[in-house]
Every structure is written in C-alpha cells, then in structure tokens.
Design a protein around this motif. Structure first.
Motif, short mmCIF file in Angstrom:
data_model
loop_
_atom_site.label_atom_id
_atom_site.label_comp_id
_atom_site.label_asym_id
_atom_site.label_seq_id
_atom_site.Cartn_x
_atom_site.Cartn_y
_atom_site.Cartn_z
N ALA A 62 -5.32 -7.41 -17.42
CA ALA A 62 -4.84 -8.02 -18.65
C ALA A 62 -3.67 -8.96 -18.42
O ALA A 62 -3.11 -9.52 -19.38
CB ALA A 62 -4.42 -6.92 -19.64
N GLY A 63 -3.29 -9.14 -17.17
CA GLY A 63 -2.19 -10.06 -16.85
C GLY A 63 -0.82 -9.44 -16.96
O GLY A 63 0.19 -10.15 -17.07
N VAL A 64 -0.76 -8.13 -16.92
CA VAL A 64 0.52 -7.43 -17.00
C VAL A 64 1.07 -7.22 -15.59
O VAL A 64 0.32 -6.86 -14.67
CB VAL A 64 0.36 -6.06 -17.70
N ASN A 65 2.37 -7.45 -15.42
CA ASN A 65 3.00 -7.25 -14.11
C ASN A 65 2.86 -5.79 -13.70
O ASN A 65 3.23 -4.89 -14.46
CB ASN A 65 4.49 -7.60 -14.16
N THR A 66 2.35 -5.55 -12.52
CA THR A 66 2.24 -4.18 -12.01
C THR A 66 2.99 -4.05 -10.69
O THR A 66 3.14 -5.03 -9.95
CB THR A 66 0.77 -3.78 -11.80
N VAL A 67 3.45 -2.85 -10.41
CA VAL A 67 4.17 -2.60 -9.17
C VAL A 67 3.20 -2.74 -8.00
O VAL A 67 2.09 -2.20 -8.05
CB VAL A 67 4.77 -1.18 -9.18
N PRO A 68 3.60 -3.45 -6.94
CA PRO A 68 2.72 -3.55 -5.77
C PRO A 68 2.36 -2.15 -5.27
O PRO A 68 3.22 -1.29 -5.13
CB PRO A 68 3.58 -4.30 -4.74
N GLY A 69 1.08 -1.94 -5.02
CA GLY A 69 0.68 -0.61 -4.58
C GLY A 69 -0.79 -0.54 -4.28
O GLY A 69 -1.51 -1.54 -4.32
N TYR A 70 -1.25 0.66 -3.99
CA TYR A 70 -2.64 0.91 -3.62
C TYR A 70 -3.22 1.90 -4.62
O TYR A 70 -2.75 3.03 -4.73
CB TYR A 70 -2.73 1.47 -2.20
N MET A 71 -4.24 1.45 -5.39
CA MET A 71 -4.81 2.26 -6.45
C MET A 71 -6.08 3.00 -6.02
O MET A 71 -6.64 3.77 -6.79
CB MET A 71 -5.13 1.38 -7.66
N GLY A 72 -6.57 2.73 -4.80
CA GLY A 72 -7.80 3.37 -4.37
C GLY A 72 -7.61 4.81 -3.95
O GLY A 72 -6.49 5.34 -3.92
N LEU A 73 -8.72 5.46 -3.62
CA LEU A 73 -8.68 6.86 -3.18
C LEU A 73 -8.09 6.94 -1.78
O LEU A 73 -8.51 6.23 -0.88
CB LEU A 73 -10.10 7.43 -3.19
N ILE A 74 -7.10 7.79 -1.61
CA ILE A 74 -6.44 7.96 -0.31
C ILE A 74 -6.94 9.27 0.29
O ILE A 74 -6.77 10.35 -0.28
CB ILE A 74 -4.91 7.98 -0.48
N GLU A 75 -7.55 9.18 1.46
CA GLU A 75 -8.24 10.32 2.06
C GLU A 75 -7.30 11.39 2.61
O GLU A 75 -7.48 12.58 2.40
CB GLU A 75 -9.18 9.84 3.17
N ASP A 76 -6.30 10.93 3.38
CA ASP A 76 -5.45 11.91 4.06
C ASP A 76 -4.05 11.35 4.27
O ASP A 76 -3.75 10.20 3.90
CB ASP A 76 -6.06 12.34 5.40
N ALA A 77 -3.18 12.18 4.87
CA ALA A 77 -1.78 11.82 5.06
C ALA A 77 -1.62 10.60 5.97
O ALA A 77 -0.72 9.77 5.75
CB ALA A 77 -1.00 13.01 5.62
N GLU A 78 -2.47 10.47 6.99
CA GLU A 78 -2.33 9.33 7.90
C GLU A 78 -2.66 8.02 7.21
O GLU A 78 -2.03 6.99 7.45
CB GLU A 78 -3.23 9.54 9.13
N GLU A 79 -3.67 8.05 6.32
CA GLU A 79 -3.97 6.85 5.56
C GLU A 79 -2.81 6.52 4.60
O GLU A 79 -2.49 5.36 4.38
CB GLU A 79 -5.27 7.01 4.77
N ALA A 80 -2.19 7.57 4.05
CA ALA A 80 -1.03 7.38 3.17
C ALA A 80 0.11 6.69 3.91
O ALA A 80 0.78 5.81 3.37
CB ALA A 80 -0.57 8.72 2.60
N VAL A 81 0.33 7.10 5.17
CA VAL A 81 1.39 6.48 5.99
C VAL A 81 1.08 5.01 6.23
O VAL A 81 1.96 4.14 6.12
CB VAL A 81 1.55 7.24 7.32
N LYS A 82 -0.17 4.72 6.56
CA LYS A 82 -0.59 3.34 6.84
C LYS A 82 -0.40 2.45 5.60
O LYS A 82 0.15 1.34 5.68
CB LYS A 82 -2.05 3.34 7.27
N ILE A 83 -0.82 2.96 4.45
CA ILE A 83 -0.69 2.19 3.21
C ILE A 83 0.79 1.98 2.85
O ILE A 83 1.20 0.89 2.45
CB ILE A 83 -1.43 2.91 2.07
N SER A 84 1.58 3.03 3.02
CA SER A 84 3.02 2.94 2.70
C SER A 84 3.70 1.87 3.54
O SER A 84 4.53 1.10 3.04
CB SER A 84 3.68 4.30 2.92
N ALA A 85 3.36 1.83 4.82
CA ALA A 85 3.96 0.83 5.71
C ALA A 85 3.55 -0.58 5.30
O ALA A 85 4.36 -1.52 5.39
CB ALA A 85 3.54 1.12 7.15
N GLU A 86 2.32 -0.74 4.84
CA GLU A 86 1.86 -2.06 4.41
C GLU A 86 2.56 -2.51 3.13
O GLU A 86 2.90 -3.69 2.98
CB GLU A 86 0.34 -2.03 4.20
#
Length: 666
Positions: free
Chosen positions: A126-150
């Motif tokens: 809708a064109g609303v400012n959103t906080v940069p982030g990852y909205m997809g399904l996160i499988e495990d803690a290692e993927e969470a670390v990878k996404i956080s670093a990005e």
C-alpha cells in the motif's frame, strides 16, 4: 439509527461507549460476570444480562454466551470496546451471520491486520514505510543469523502472532541473534500456538507514534492527527498525548496519508489506529494496525472535537462520514495518564481490594484547562483479580502543552484513591520529570530513568518549603480547634504558640507563624516569608491552598505531631513540633523495621499457583521459588540469595494477602 446496542465489554470503556450511545438516544445493554454484578457499567446500562463466572474465558470472551445475550436483549448492534472480542474475526462473523451490526471493521480487515507478517506485506504493497526486514519463513537459528547480518545489527526478532512483549528479542550480534531466535520461537509456541518468527531492523531512539483513522463504507477515509505513546513500561502504554511534541506538519501529513492508504487497501471501515515507530531523524516505519478503538482515544477527541464512538456507531449504521480531512485541525494539547491498580513501590505488581476512597477531580474546567476522567469504578467498589488493573484514564486539555501538563499535575494531586496500591505517585513523578517536560522522550524513557524501579519522589528545597509552610499553617488551625475544645473543658483558653519546627524528608525548618483573618504568614530562619491561604479544616482529606502566589493541592492524613502528606509524587510524614518537642525528638532512637531477609513475602494479593521447592531444599540466587497469579498475570517469585528452605507456609490454591509469609529460610 439503532434503537439498542449491546456493549460486549466491561469497566471504563463500556461506560465510555454508553455515555455516547445514551446521548444519541440509543438504549444500551451491559453484560456482566459474577464479579461485576454491581459494577458501574452494569448499573449504568438500560439493561444488564448475566454472562457467567468471573474468569473472562468463562464469560466475556465466550462468543456463544455473548451471542445469546444479544438474542435475549434484541440488540441491533454490538460495540466491542477494546480487548476481549474486539479483534476476534470469529465474533465479527458470528454477528454478521446473525444479522447484527458490528460497530467495528469488517472481518477481513481484522484478519489481515491481526497477523504481523501479513500486515507488513500489505502495508508495503500500500506504499506504507516499513522497517527493513525479512518477512519469510525462517527455518533455523543459523538462517536467522545470516538474515540478521544482511539487515544489519541491531535487529528485532519477533513472533508473527505476538503481543504484549512476548516472543520478542533484540540482538546486537550473531550470538544474540542465534539465542534470541530460539527463545522467541519457544515463547511464541507456548503463548500463541504459532512459532513463526520474523526479523526486522531495530530502530534506535524510537518513539511510538500512532495515527487515528476513520473510514466509512462509501470510500471515505480521514486521519485525525497523531498520538505520542512513548512513555511505556514493559510495552504497556502509561502516558499518551496529542499531538506529538516531536512531529512537524510535513511528517504528520505523510504519516496520516499513509495510514489512510493502508486502511483503504484492506477495506477498513470504522475507527482504527495505525501505529508507527519513529526514529530521531523523523523517519517513520509501520508497526501494526489496531482494528478497534484505542484506550487512548480521548486525547484525540479533546484536540479535534470529534466523538469517535459516535462516528463508529454512525458508520456501522451505514452512514457516510459527515466530516472531511479539511475539518480536522489541532486545537490545543491533551494528555492522558492511565491510573492502574498496581503498587509502584513494589515493582508495579498488581493490587486488588476495595476502594475505600475514590474521589477523582471534578470533570470540566480547571484553571485554564479542562479535566476529563473516563472510569468504570466507584467508591466502595472492588478491584478484582480477574481483569485488567486499569482504574481510570485521567485526561487534561489546555491551549498549550505546558498548560496541559500543569493542569494534569493539579488533577493528579487532587485525585484521591485509598484501599489499594496505585500508580498516582509515579504518574506525578513523570509529569515533573525534565525529560518529559522537554518532550525529549523515547520508548526507553522509563527503563532509562527508573532502572531500579520507582521509590518515590524527593522534593526540591523550594517545594519542601512550600509544603512546610502549608503544614504549619494547617497545624495552627488544628491547634486552635484543640485549644478551644480543651478550654471549654477546663474553662481556660490555651494560647497557640508562633514558633515551630517542621521536619520532612530529612530537613528541619524552624519557622514563625503570624496569622490573621485571611490566612497565615510563615517566616523561615533566613527571613523569607510565604503567605498561606485556604479553607482547609481538620478532618479534610484534601487541602486546596495558595502558598506564595501559586496553588498547592495536598492529600492530608493526620499522624501524631503532624500529617502524612502526598503531593507531586512524594509521600511523606511531616512533623510539626514546638522547639522543645523538636529538641527531644532528635534524641529519640530510630525505630527499625523487622528483619524479613530470611522470609519470602507475598508482594501482592494473589493465588499461589505452583511451588517450585520443598522444605529442606537448597536454593540459589535467582532460582524460581513459587508462582503467584493476580490480575491475569503469573508472577514468578525468585530467591534473592542462596540458602536453605526451612519452612513452607502456603501451597497451591491458597489465597494470600500482601506480605503474607510464603516460606522461610535458615
């Protein structure tokens, strides 16, 4: 227009809705549990229907019971208030199936905005400012670390179905991201039955600012400015104001237009709130949308003149909005303080019991401002362990922010509550805090300014002098009365002295009092004088005085040789003694409190849920000892130091009062 509406709620919000409905000529129906048989909302309604036992899960949030009450009453529409069933799509569907109007948004909008991941995707579309982030399904803690670093640290790890601070962690590095992901996932699964997690950028210097929107079913949508809600404790709002002291007109317009765009994108009708997090550079990001009337809606009403409940009722009746964006201005400033039944001196633990005294300040003009008090209780009523601890929402309006704060200070000082613990002293302290007064606040305000909790207020010397002058003048009035009574008994009028020593908060003020028909003049040792005027008489629990050229409101209780005084967040014993009495008092040994260091005391009235230890067990510092439930919250009590349990005095199912001894240690 509807002839009759049912309010599917209780407490102050039910009373608030009834006021507008009754003003519109609409009959109201209240529902009530066993605990609320004599509650204010039940007495205020035109009809009341019993709905079940005290626990909300057996009464107020049982859809079948509410629907039966609707059928029995013949209500044509339902206002859900906030909490309980207000954002339950199944309830909205049940009403639709029964042909009953829901005074709220469509079921689809509730569902779309109720899921944090879905709502953020819709906001972005809708064109609303959103906080940069990852909205997809996160499988495990290692993927969470990878996404956080990005994304870039710090990040916020949050449960999709979360709320109230559960399933939420801030991570500043890889290790914290790894641990935070697993903790958030576990909490989300146990609290919400949904362990989906998303990660977004953590906004530094954050302010919580929300936009009030109002939409009809004819394609019209407007925003009614913003509310600043940054004064929070454990993600629970405490103080709100409108407008925000931080926003400029350009940012306000941009936020408002984006909020309306989101509302229209999900087919929203009725009143709703789009919440944003705003950083120190006025960058704003979508947080969530609350598809209901907000607790803090009164401050918006006070600066716009729009009755939001009336608008909700009219929209639910199929009417088009009669106001446009051009009709919405900002008139003055409004502040809301939430009065809770919680003890600020015991880390804000819930407090229950009977309101032996409940005297809010009179609603209407006060000085150059206005006072409004939305409440659902009354003197003699009971604060139950089953429901939210809110007692009232005290609001003030004035032409400027400074005047609104000053009106609020006076209103808080004049608010009398006895019989339970309450947060009035803390609210007064916030109103006087330099950071709040300056408007330089963030959501970390309470954590930063009160890291060790709230322990009362130590007044500045000038304020102490004003209190001292007031108390010595009141003491003189009391002494004159006592001398006249004793004079009548022994046929000899006793003279009241002029020299006194006032002791309060570790200070001694020798003073001389000269009185006349209009008041008293109090002279201090350094030669300064304060004029005290007022109509206080012994036995009055509230003293409204003028000290110097400024008003002073004191809550007053009599103690030996003085008064217990409460004002501006301070709670103190004020002793007024003759010079000789003061000299002797200085020689008296200080009475020490009993040693309870080897006892676990119950910090609030509640029910023991579980015991985690047994007699003879060795415990370590921080170890869980037992769980006590009060006001829908479970509180885990932990060991303050290592030791051995020597005796257990209470067990699961026992109801305890404040300071009851749960267990003892060797």
């Amino acid at each position: 227009m509807f002839d009759k509406i049912l309010i599917a709620n209780r407490g102050e919000i039910a009373c608030r809705v009834m006021k507008t409905a009754q003003r519109m000529g609409i009959k109201t129906v209240a529902i009530y549990s066993d605990a609320d048989k004599h509650a204010l909302h039940a007495e205020m309604a035109d009809e009341k229907i019993h709905i079940g036992p005290p626990p909300a899960k057996q009464s107020y949030i049982v859809i079948d019971k509410v629907m039966q009450a609707i059928r029995d009453s013949g209500a044509q529409a339902v206002h859900p208030g906030y909490g309980f069933l207000s954002e339950n799509p199944k309830f909205a569907q049940a009403l639709e199936d029964a042909g009953v109007a829901f005074i709220g948004p469509p079921k689809g909008a509730i569902e779309a905005m109720g899921d944090k991941i879905t709502s953020k995707k819709l906001a972005k579309e809708a064109g609303v400012n959103t906080v940069p982030g990852y909205m997809g399904l996160i499988e495990d803690a290692e993927e969470a670390v990878k996404i956080s670093a990005e994304i870039g640290y710090p990040v916020m790890i949050k449960a999709s179905a979360g709320g109230g601070g559960k399933g939420m962690r801030i991570a500043w590095n890889d290790e914290e991201a790894r641990e935070g992901f697993q903790s958030s996932k576990n909490e989300a699964a146990s609290s919400f039955g949904d362990d989906r997690i998303f990660i977004e950028k953590f906004v530094t210097q954050p302010r919580h600012i929300e936009i009030q929107v109002l939409c009809d079913a004819h394609g019209n949508g407007i925003y009614l400015n913003e509310r600043e809600c940054s004064i929070q404790r454990r993600n629970q709002k405490v103080v709100e104001e409108a407008p925000s002291p931080f926003l400029d007109p350009e940012t306000r317009k941009a936020m408002g237009e984006q909020a309306v765009a989101l509302a229209k994108a999900v087919g929203y009708t009725s009143a709703g709130t789009v919440e944003f997090i705003v950083d120190g550079d006025k960058n704003f990001f979508f947080l969530e949308m609350n598809t209901r009337l907000q607790v803090e809606h009164p401050v918006t009403e006070l600066i716009t003149g729009v009755d939001l409940v009336e608008q909700m009722i009219r929209v639910a009746n199929g009417e088009a909005l009669s106001i446009t964006q051009d009709d919405i201005g900002i008139n003055g400033w409004a502040i809301e303080n939430r009065l809770y039944a919680e003890d600020p001196y015991r880390n804000f633990l819930p407090s229950i019991g009977r309101l032996t005294r409940y005297r809010p300040p009179e609603e209407g003009p006060m000085g150059g401002g206005v006072v409004r008090n939305d409440t659902g209780v009354f003197e003699g009523g009971e604060i139950s362990m089953y429901y939210d601890p809110m007692i009232a929402k005290l609001c003030t309006w004035a032409p400027s922010r400074g005047e609104a704060i000053e009106t609020m200070r006076t209103a808080l000082d004049a608010f009398e509550v006895e019989g339970i613990g309450h947060n009035l002293p803390f609210l007064s302290a916030v109103m006087d805090h330099p950071r709040f007064v300056s408007g330089e606040i963030t959501t970390a305000f309470i954590a930063e300014e009160y890291p060790e909790g709230f322990h009362g207020v130590e007044l500045e010397t000038d304020a102490l002098r004003r209190v001292a002058a007031a108390c010595v003048a009141m003491n003189r009035v009391a002494e004159i009365r006592r001398s006249r009574i004793s004079g009548c008994l022994d046929n000899h009028e006793r003279k009241v002295g002029e020299d006194w020593v006032v002791a309060l908060q570790g200070h001694d003020f020798p003073v001389t009092v000269k009185a006349d028909r209009e008041g008293s003049t109090v002279r201090f040792e350094d030669g300064t004088e304060l004029r005290v005027q007022g109509d206080w008489t012994p036995g009055d629990s509230l003293a409204r005085l003028t000290v110097g050229d400024a008003p002073l409101v004191l809550k007053v209780d009599k103690i030996t040789q003085g008064f217990r005084i409460r004002t501006r967040g301070a709670d103190m014993k004020v002793h007024v003694r003759s010079p000789r009495q003061a000299e002797l008092a200085a020689l008296m040994p200080e009475k020490l409190p009993p040693d309870t260091s080897k006892m676990l005391l119950c910090p609030m009235p509640g029910l023991v849920v579980t015991l985690a230890v047994a007699e003879g067990d060795e415990v370590q510092e921080g170890q869980a000892l037992c769980t006590v439930e009060a006001m829908k919250m479970e509180n885990i009590l932990r060991a303050e130091r290592s030791g051995k349990v020597s005796k257990i005095n209470a067990g699961p199912g026992d109801s305890l009062a404040v300071d009851d001894v749960i267990m003892e240690f060797e």
